[in-house]
Design a protein around this motif. Structure first.
Motif, PDB file in Angstrom:
ATOM      1  N   GLU A  98       0.731  -1.169  -0.020  1.00 34.44           N
ATOM      2  CA  GLU A  98      -0.004   0.112  -0.081  1.00 34.44           C
ATOM      3  C   GLU A  98       0.888   1.030  -0.031  1.00 34.44           C
ATOM      4  O   GLU A  98       1.939   1.070   0.367  1.00 34.44           O
ATOM      5  CB  GLU A  98      -0.893   0.076   1.229  1.00 34.44           C
ATOM      6  CG  GLU A  98      -0.110   0.214   2.678  1.00 34.44           C
ATOM      7  CD  GLU A  98      -0.950  -0.262   3.797  1.00 34.44           C
ATOM      8  OE1 GLU A  98      -1.955  -1.013   3.703  1.00 34.44           O
ATOM      9  OE2 GLU A  98      -0.709   0.378   4.724  1.00 34.44           O
ATOM     10  N   GLN A  99       0.399   2.351  -0.583  1.00 35.92           N
ATOM     11  CA  GLN A  99       1.068   3.575  -0.643  1.00 35.92           C
ATOM     12  C   GLN A  99       1.601   3.934   0.535  1.00 35.92           C
ATOM     13  O   GLN A  99       1.091   3.895   1.955  1.00 35.92           O
ATOM     14  CB  GLN A  99       0.251   4.593  -1.062  1.00 35.92           C
ATOM     15  CG  GLN A  99      -1.172   5.217  -0.233  1.00 35.92           C
ATOM     16  CD  GLN A  99      -0.554   6.296   0.877  1.00 35.92           C
ATOM     17  OE1 GLN A  99       0.296   6.939   0.591  1.00 35.92           O
ATOM     18  NE2 GLN A  99      -1.474   6.149   1.837  1.00 35.92           N
ATOM     19  N   HIS A 100       2.792   4.425   0.881  1.00 32.30           N
ATOM     20  CA  HIS A 100       3.274   5.075   1.972  1.00 32.30           C
ATOM     21  C   HIS A 100       4.126   6.378   1.820  1.00 32.30           C
ATOM     22  O   HIS A 100       5.029   6.579   2.107  1.00 32.30           O
ATOM     23  CB  HIS A 100       4.611   4.128   2.695  1.00 32.30           C
ATOM     24  CG  HIS A 100       4.038   3.092   3.408  1.00 32.30           C
ATOM     25  ND1 HIS A 100       3.421   1.973   3.072  1.00 32.30           N
ATOM     26  CD2 HIS A 100       3.920   2.713   4.870  1.00 32.30           C
ATOM     27  CE1 HIS A 100       2.876   1.223   3.975  1.00 32.30           C
ATOM     28  NE2 HIS A 100       3.327   1.562   5.089  1.00 32.30           N
ATOM     29  N   GLY A 101       2.954   7.343   1.291  1.00 31.52           N
ATOM     30  CA  GLY A 101       3.504   8.451   0.834  1.00 31.52           C
ATOM     31  C   GLY A 101       4.265   8.469  -0.207  1.00 31.52           C
ATOM     32  O   GLY A 101       4.673   7.564  -0.855  1.00 31.52           O
ATOM     33  N   PRO A 102       4.834   9.686  -0.645  1.00 30.59           N
ATOM     34  CA  PRO A 102       5.543   9.681  -1.968  1.00 30.59           C
ATOM     35  C   PRO A 102       6.976   9.230  -1.751  1.00 30.59           C
ATOM     36  O   PRO A 102       7.814   9.136  -2.418  1.00 30.59           O
ATOM     37  CB  PRO A 102       5.649  11.361  -2.233  1.00 30.59           C
ATOM     38  CG  PRO A 102       5.261  12.081  -0.952  1.00 30.59           C
ATOM     39  CD  PRO A 102       4.326  11.029  -0.085  1.00 30.59           C
TER      40      PRO A 102
END
Lengths: 227, 227, 227, 227, 227, 227
Positions: free
Chosen positions: F12-16
């Motif tokens: 899952e995304q973890h920020g940029p």
């Protein structure tokens, strides 16, 4: 149109000389090589366990039930769909995952978007082209082919050096009619079936390249398909 | 020690010339022939539908999801176990039921008692011995082999005469790399792949006998197995 | 608008005088008779096993769990839908398949398209019209009614002659309050409940006709339904 | 030997005059009355929703899929087993829960310990003994019987006074052949089928008592059973 | 836009002094209080059992498997959706139902409509505002908080007087690192963890009010949400 | 007595600034550190996807349904049991996998052998001891803590250098009451919640060590447990 490669590995004995994650390493390497050939594609993290009940006679196997594998593969594919990915290639590192074909056919009823690879033809052609000494059917498990690929991956630093060459032993067991009933154990004392003593990292490099080449041809067809 | 043969059929188009229940007829005939060779064995009623999603492009297919097939096969086997049957042979009439191998392996973890047949080797040997004109890989669906067996079964009065010889047409489609993704339709205009014009009831009789002979050898091994 | 009849059989003991597939033969015969009355209809291959756990005290039963039956019935119906069939009649040969009612209701939430038959009323009327000697409630299993239909089917050559008239025996067991808890065994020494000695193929012919007639009336209503 | 009564209710319309939880109230009241007759027994909290898809044409129904009901009932029974309870009586307040019979039969394969009640005979006898004006088959839903029991429960203060006598209306709908296909709506404008105008709390008291009496007889048999 | 409150209770020991249905009473009371604050809302009947495997060391627990809870909650929510309800609040009375968070997140993928409450923050704030003597973490089960609410509900006549004040006993067991592995038993001799001797119906009234107040604020946000 | 550590990751995304596999890296690192402390233990390959439906507002999430996670975790644990492993520690890298607690409790009913870690207490203590600037509750996702660990893993060469420091941005979002309903998106523009600008590899090293230390204490208790 996005394209994803989803490697399916396994965790099971590969004789005394190869790591239990061998199928995962191979699936991942193929997927990675394929991805380099197709812009706008990417590789999903490898599923590290699948259907390995036939290896239960040896230590080290983690097996998912068929219903579990179906659920995992469907969920991953549905997540990819939600991201907008339109073509998904399952890169299967473990020959015993027969049911992947059924999963794909079931999901493709409305549109063709899931594809399982490598098939038998890809393996046969790659063995030939990489000039391995024997067919994959006799070199079925932890043999010349898999050991060669692992040697190559070690040489490249892609996986750590855990192959122990002094434990190599060839096992020729061409007929295994009861494999699905009685498992690997009765057909091999080492856990391997095939000819690991003939392995070399050079053969591994070639075999991996040829697998990627062969599969690429079919993936091209898959992408161009208008059905 | 009891022995049961459990035929797995399918319901799907077999070209314009063969009935949609062809795979069921063949599975049942093989099982019936096997049962005659093994005293104390019997034949379970054929499961008439299985995994036929690849035939969705033609009318007539009834398909069970993979999870459903797993449940049915497990329940039938558990019922047989409860009766005291100790060895169960799945006689698969439909090539696309890949997952049967996984079902068997999963059930055999504690004791080897479920066995799937015929395997590729059985088919290859039977095609050879019955002197069919081509390999089963090119004669994959409703071709020389299946049509011949059906002609034989009609001649024997085992199935009613529904084959329409005037609609025979050969389709040579040796490479079908995307079959699991795009189904049968793009590879055949008739629904068949193979050479039904070469079929004869004599070939069908031989092919059926040879299949039964080949499988019998493996079933003997399975019964004698001490693992 | 297509119409399909889907017979649900069972595999369970029917006393010493009837074959274990009796319910399947009856379901199939009713479905076949119904199909002749409705143009544009057809008969799906019979599901040969269902919920027969109450017969576990006798040999021969193959039982599917309730969840399996739900899956099979849903998959067959969904395959029929995909072919464009808009009305599906389940022809149930086994009284113990209570859950078919729930399966139908659940599938009919958005549109009424699945219908289970015969219901109790159909059986009662058919018993009356065919002048059987007693109600179906007392002639519950392998009795006058089922034996008569089987005799008729044998006479017609539809099923092979496996009924053994010398083993007939009537069992009157009108109250079976604990049947679902303790199974058939405590209520019958032969496995049958009812009056097979009164059976005749003439009664069987009539009973089958009347069942088909009674059900046809409801199917007409079902087809004409505008809800 | 412990004994548990497990009431299965439902949440669905019962005409304009009865609460949507009517079946739950009735199941609970029967279970409670039964428990008083059997020392060492107790009542499990009522399952408040079950299979009510046939009421979807009216507001207020919460329905569980058949597979969900199977899971819930199995889990509750397994929890009771773990406590040492050896006999479990499902007290079903909703006629449409046909599948409970299958759940019981499946669980009773190894030992008879699950029993579903009331059966049709219990209801018929209780209607007769309580001198209701008509059979339960015509008084199927929110009619004389159910309304009477609810009036009685209100009088006893067991449930709050939510019955609105001014909205009573009788609906005679003796034949409902397509109920499982098309639901309740086409057979009743009010949602009820039966004769609520004939209800009285005195009849309700009698009906409830007689149901409990009739079921008690079978429960005694069940407890004494040695199979 | 309709709003439904769906209370999730449990059935498990709550020490010698509280009824096994304590969590159900509390969930129902909170839901009922919330519903009074929101016009056009209503309360679904409480699910009386959920995940209580950690109480297996004491008598009285009925536990649903996680997969069963998922099915029940999904079915209830889907039934509510079918009625046109657009926002559904799960009011969870049992701390151990962690998986409700996952159920909600999975259902909210396409639109935010399912919300689980109370969360930890709601409980902490309510404990503070009601001036309970200690945090809920130390007063985890059948302690000051739950006993107080039950005393209040008894005083209000909402539940019958089953609390036995002479069996109160405080158990301080602040650290329970292995609770999920070894269950409640090793951490408490009475079954309770917390300070029931400090309970009062006045505190219970306040605690309940504050819970409802705290949750209301979040429900308002949820209703106003435009995502 | 064998001991296995089974890391549960997520995708899952973890920020940029952090990779989508961050949770997998962390789970694996903790498991690896734990394994070094316990002789006779080993680490199972990380499950690389789990319950990430709350991240659907951002690209990159692959989510398994709750029922799938239950199946995978049960199958892996059953495979480990078959190898003779008697204690299994799930090392969870993704806070949103609430249901792991339920899976463990359900499997521990007969014997305590499955344990989920780290718990909230482990994280709080480790944050304190590693002197992070804020609590994990406010530094919930891709913040100071996770970024620090990743920096440390990069420094150690354990993961490749994919963190892009120029994209760091702190997001303070202390209250997220509707997170399970509306997902992460409304609470953060970057995808992160917390203070990645405060991260350092030194803090990461300490935090990882302290997590391992804290968890070790509980694992010791778990191994010594006699319940």
């Amino acid at each position: 149109m996005g394209l994803a490669f989803f490697p399916i590995g396994s965790l099971e004995q590969h004789g005394p000389h190869l790591p239990i994650g061998t199928d995962s390493f191979i699936a991942q390497s193929i997927a990675s090589g394929l991805s380099k050939k197709f812009p706008n594609s990417f590789v999903v993290p490898t599923l590290p366990y699948s259907s390995s009940f036939e290896h239960i006679g040896f230590p080290g196997a983690i097996s998912l039930r068929s219903t579990t594998i179906i659920s995992v593969v469907q969920d991953v594919i549905h997540s990819l769909e939600r991201m907008g990915i339109q073509k998904i290639v399952l890169v299967n590192g473990h020959g015993g995952n027969y049911l992947l074909g059924n999963i794909a056919q079931e999901m493709n009823v409305d549109k063709p978007y899931v594809f399982v690879t490598p098939n038998r033809h890809h393996w046969d052609r790659a063995y030939e082209k990489a000039e391995l000494s024997i067919s994959i059917s006799r070199d079925m498990h932890a043999g010349e082919g898999e050991t060669s690929i692992l040697l190559h991956l070690i040489e490249e630093g892609i996986i750590p050096s855990s192959v122990k060459p002094d434990k190599y032993m060839d096992v020729d067991s061409p007929n295994r009619p009861l494999l699905q009933a009685i498992g690997m154990r009765p057909y091999t004392s080492t856990g391997a079936i095939g000819f690991p003593t003939r392995a070399s990292s050079r053969k591994g490099k070639l075999l991996l390249q040829e697998l990627i080449n062969q599969i690429s041809i079919t993936v091209e067809e898959f992408l161009g398909d208008k059905h």
